[in-house]
Design a protein around this motif. Structure first.
Motif, PDB file in Angstrom:
ATOM      1  N   ASN A   1      -3.111  -0.645   5.084  1.00  0.00           N
ATOM      2  CA  ASN A   1      -3.806  -0.596   3.795  1.00  0.00           C
ATOM      3  C   ASN A   1      -3.006   0.252   2.813  1.00  0.00           C
ATOM      4  N   TRP A   2      -2.158  -0.402   2.019  1.00  0.00           N
ATOM      5  CA  TRP A   2      -1.266   0.299   1.096  1.00  0.00           C
ATOM      6  C   TRP A   2      -1.892   0.531  -0.272  1.00  0.00           C
ATOM      7  N   ALA A   3      -2.943  -0.191  -0.601  1.00  0.00           N
ATOM      8  CA  ALA A   3      -3.464  -0.187  -1.971  1.00  0.00           C
ATOM      9  C   ALA A   3      -3.784   1.211  -2.503  1.00  0.00           C
ATOM     10  N   PRO A   4      -4.525   2.058  -1.777  1.00  0.00           N
ATOM     11  CA  PRO A   4      -4.845   3.378  -2.345  1.00  0.00           C
ATOM     12  C   PRO A   4      -3.597   4.201  -2.661  1.00  0.00           C
ATOM     13  N   TYR A   5      -2.596   4.124  -1.800  1.00  0.00           N
ATOM     14  CA  TYR A   5      -1.363   4.882  -2.051  1.00  0.00           C
ATOM     15  C   TYR A   5      -0.655   4.357  -3.283  1.00  0.00           C
ATOM     16  N   TYR A   6      -0.556   3.039  -3.412  1.00  0.00           N
ATOM     17  CA  TYR A   6       0.126   2.465  -4.565  1.00  0.00           C
ATOM     18  C   TYR A   6      -0.576   2.840  -5.864  1.00  0.00           C
ATOM     19  N   ILE A   7      -1.878   2.765  -5.869  1.00  0.00           N
ATOM     20  CA  ILE A   7      -2.642   3.119  -7.067  1.00  0.00           C
ATOM     21  C   ILE A   7      -2.436   4.597  -7.410  1.00  0.00           C
ATOM     22  N   ASP A   8      -2.467   5.447  -6.412  1.00  0.00           N
ATOM     23  CA  ASP A   8      -2.292   6.881  -6.624  1.00  0.00           C
ATOM     24  C   ASP A   8      -0.924   7.203  -7.217  1.00  0.00           C
ATOM     25  N   ARG A   9       0.107   6.544  -6.732  1.00  0.00           N
ATOM     26  CA  ARG A   9       1.461   6.858  -7.191  1.00  0.00           C
ATOM     27  C   ARG A   9       1.732   6.286  -8.589  1.00  0.00           C
ATOM     28  N   VAL A  10       1.146   5.139  -8.885  1.00  0.00           N
ATOM     29  CA  VAL A  10       1.261   4.610 -10.249  1.00  0.00           C
ATOM     30  C   VAL A  10       0.540   5.541 -11.219  1.00  0.00           C
ATOM     31  N   GLN A  11      -0.625   6.017 -10.822  1.00  0.00           N
ATOM     32  CA  GLN A  11      -1.365   6.953 -11.673  1.00  0.00           C
ATOM     33  C   GLN A  11      -0.553   8.218 -11.922  1.00  0.00           C
TER      34      GLN A  11
ATOM     35  N   TRP B   1       3.140  -8.148   7.358  1.00  0.00           N
ATOM     36  CA  TRP B   1       3.661  -6.960   6.673  1.00  0.00           C
ATOM     37  C   TRP B   1       3.777  -7.147   5.160  1.00  0.00           C
ATOM     38  N   THR B   2       4.528  -8.139   4.737  1.00  0.00           N
ATOM     39  CA  THR B   2       4.733  -8.327   3.301  1.00  0.00           C
ATOM     40  C   THR B   2       3.453  -8.775   2.615  1.00  0.00           C
TER      41      THR B   2
ATOM     42  N   GLY C   1      -1.403  -4.824  -1.895  1.00  0.00           N
ATOM     43  CA  GLY C   1      -1.372  -3.541  -2.590  1.00  0.00           C
ATOM     44  C   GLY C   1      -0.912  -3.692  -4.035  1.00  0.00           C
ATOM     45  N   ARG C   2       0.091  -4.533  -4.239  1.00  0.00           N
ATOM     46  CA  ARG C   2       0.565  -4.793  -5.608  1.00  0.00           C
ATOM     47  C   ARG C   2      -0.558  -5.403  -6.447  1.00  0.00           C
ATOM     48  N   LEU C   3      -1.248  -6.376  -5.902  1.00  0.00           N
ATOM     49  CA  LEU C   3      -2.341  -7.022  -6.630  1.00  0.00           C
ATOM     50  C   LEU C   3      -3.467  -6.031  -6.925  1.00  0.00           C
TER      51      LEU C   3
ATOM     52  N   GLY D   1       7.868  -2.186  -9.915  1.00  0.00           N
ATOM     53  CA  GLY D   1       8.550  -3.203  -9.144  1.00  0.00           C
ATOM     54  C   GLY D   1       8.318  -3.052  -7.650  1.00  0.00           C
ATOM     55  N   PHE D   2       8.365  -4.169  -6.941  1.00  0.00           N
ATOM     56  CA  PHE D   2       8.204  -4.190  -5.482  1.00  0.00           C
ATOM     57  C   PHE D   2       9.308  -5.071  -4.896  1.00  0.00           C
ATOM     58  N   VAL D   3       9.970  -4.563  -3.869  1.00  0.00           N
ATOM     59  CA  VAL D   3      10.995  -5.331  -3.165  1.00  0.00           C
ATOM     60  C   VAL D   3      10.500  -5.578  -1.747  1.00  0.00           C
ATOM     61  N   PHE D   4      10.383  -6.848  -1.388  1.00  0.00           N
ATOM     62  CA  PHE D   4       9.773  -7.251  -0.119  1.00  0.00           C
ATOM     63  C   PHE D   4      10.814  -7.858   0.814  1.00  0.00           C
TER      64      PHE D   4
END
Length: 358
Positions: A255-265, A42-43, A49-51, A30-33
């Protein structure tokens, strides 16, 4: 089915060869914006990153989001509903979600929470942020070199350490580039309100500012700069490339995408642990958007050199000698600010005028 076939099938199943592996339920993220996903800043970047998580993991994940959630009681309600709906991991993407995140996390110990830009943690709550001040230093250098009026306007959102750090970093480097620079600061008291942001930009332009910096989330200040003519600005949190080559002459991109992917993994692997992350240009969480041809080549090269020195660690944007606004000593020659002071920054540096609102 004869006895031989039955025996063979049973043997294959026992060996794990005939029966397909049971599909695991997707991890629900989940993501809260705090703003709309179309805010252009920002959002928008958090949603990118979510996508990216969806694209990277495919049907291994299910993502859900709620946009334009006010900070406070509404956030706690949304977080509670998200946790009750089966979310395994929830990202809360604004400073004002800090206490609601901590409160809801205590009620759902099996749900993992990641809070952006805050400082409170728990066994199931991590924090993450970017060193935006590194990008502000680069913007300040360009602004100081390009202003003709020597007046730079800055639109602040809320007087929290993150925003104060950005103002200080931009001012220090604008002054290094041009000792005659003066900053005028307007506090919008909002993260996202295009009308209010446009009014703030217009007020600064009317006071003589020919460069506008912002720590608010919409493209409205750039639109106001474009309307005024002869005023430049910078993309905030996102490239805002629709305004280049001018008034948008460069940008800070989160650039949030790498962090989001890492934490989901990490959740998938069962290795997720509470942590505190503060990454910058070096790690790629802060990116500098294209410096356009509207910036003189020598100034652009200086800005790139500054970026490289920050990324390599050979230079820190808060390096002494630096004095506080009240005249008290802060950093001696060559001394670098520690992260604790930066994380709690509640003062202006010498040369800035006006008071920080309560």
């Amino acid at each position: 089915m004869n006895r031989l076939t039955t025996l063979l099938t049973g043997a294959l199943v026992a060996a794990g060869l005939a029966a397909p592996a049971l599909a695991q339920d997707p991890v629900k993220v989940g993501f809260v914006f705090v703003g709309p996903v179309g805010d252009g800043g920002w959002t928008y970047e958090h949603n990118q990153g979510r996508l990216a998580v969806e694209q990277h993991f495919g049907d291994q994940v299910e993502t859900v989001f709620q946009e334009s959630v006010p900070e406070g009681a509404d956030a706690e309600r949304v977080l509670t509903q998200m946790a009750l709906s089966g979310a395994d991991l929830i990202f809360t993407t604004s400073f004002g979600y800090m206490d609601p995140t901590i409160n809801v996390a205590a009620k759902f110990p099996n749900v993992k929470f990641e809070h952006a830009t805050g400082y409170k943690t728990a066994d199931n709550v991590s924090t993450y942020s970017a060193r935006f001040y590194e990008g502000r230093a680069i913007q300040g250098h360009i602004a100081g070199k390009m202003t003709e009026s020597n007046i730079i306007g800055y639109i602040g959102s809320f007087p929290i350490p993150e925003v104060i750090r950005g103002i200080n970093a931009a001012f220090i480097h604008a002054r290094k580039a041009n000792p005659e620079v003066e900053f005028k600061i307007v506090w919008a008291n909002t993260w996202y309100d295009p009308a209010r942001e446009a009014d703030a930009a217009t007020a600064l332009i009317e006071q003589g500012a020919d460069v506008i910096l912002q720590h608010t989330d919409s493209t409205a200040p750039l639109s106001a700069a474009e309307k005024a003519g002869g005023v430049i600005g910078f993309g905030q949190a996102s490239d805002m490339a629709q305004y280049k080559p001018s008034p948008r002459v460069s940008s800070i991109i989160d650039n949030w995408a790498p962090y989001y992917i890492d934490r989901v993994q990490a959740v998938m692997d069962g290795t997720w642990e509470s942590q505190q992350v503060w990454h910058g240009i070096d790690e790629g969480m802060v990116e500098i958007g294209e410096i356009t041809d509207a910036v003189p080549e020598d100034v652009a090269n200086e800005a790139r050199a500054l970026m490289d020195s920050i990324a390599s660690g050979t230079y820190h944007p808060f390096t002494g000698p630096l004095t506080k606004q009240d005249g008290s000593a802060w950093l001696a020659e060559g001394e670098v600010a520690d992260d604790g002071t930066l994380a709690g920054m509640n003062f202006y540096v010498e040369g800035l005028t006006g008071a920080i609102p309560n």
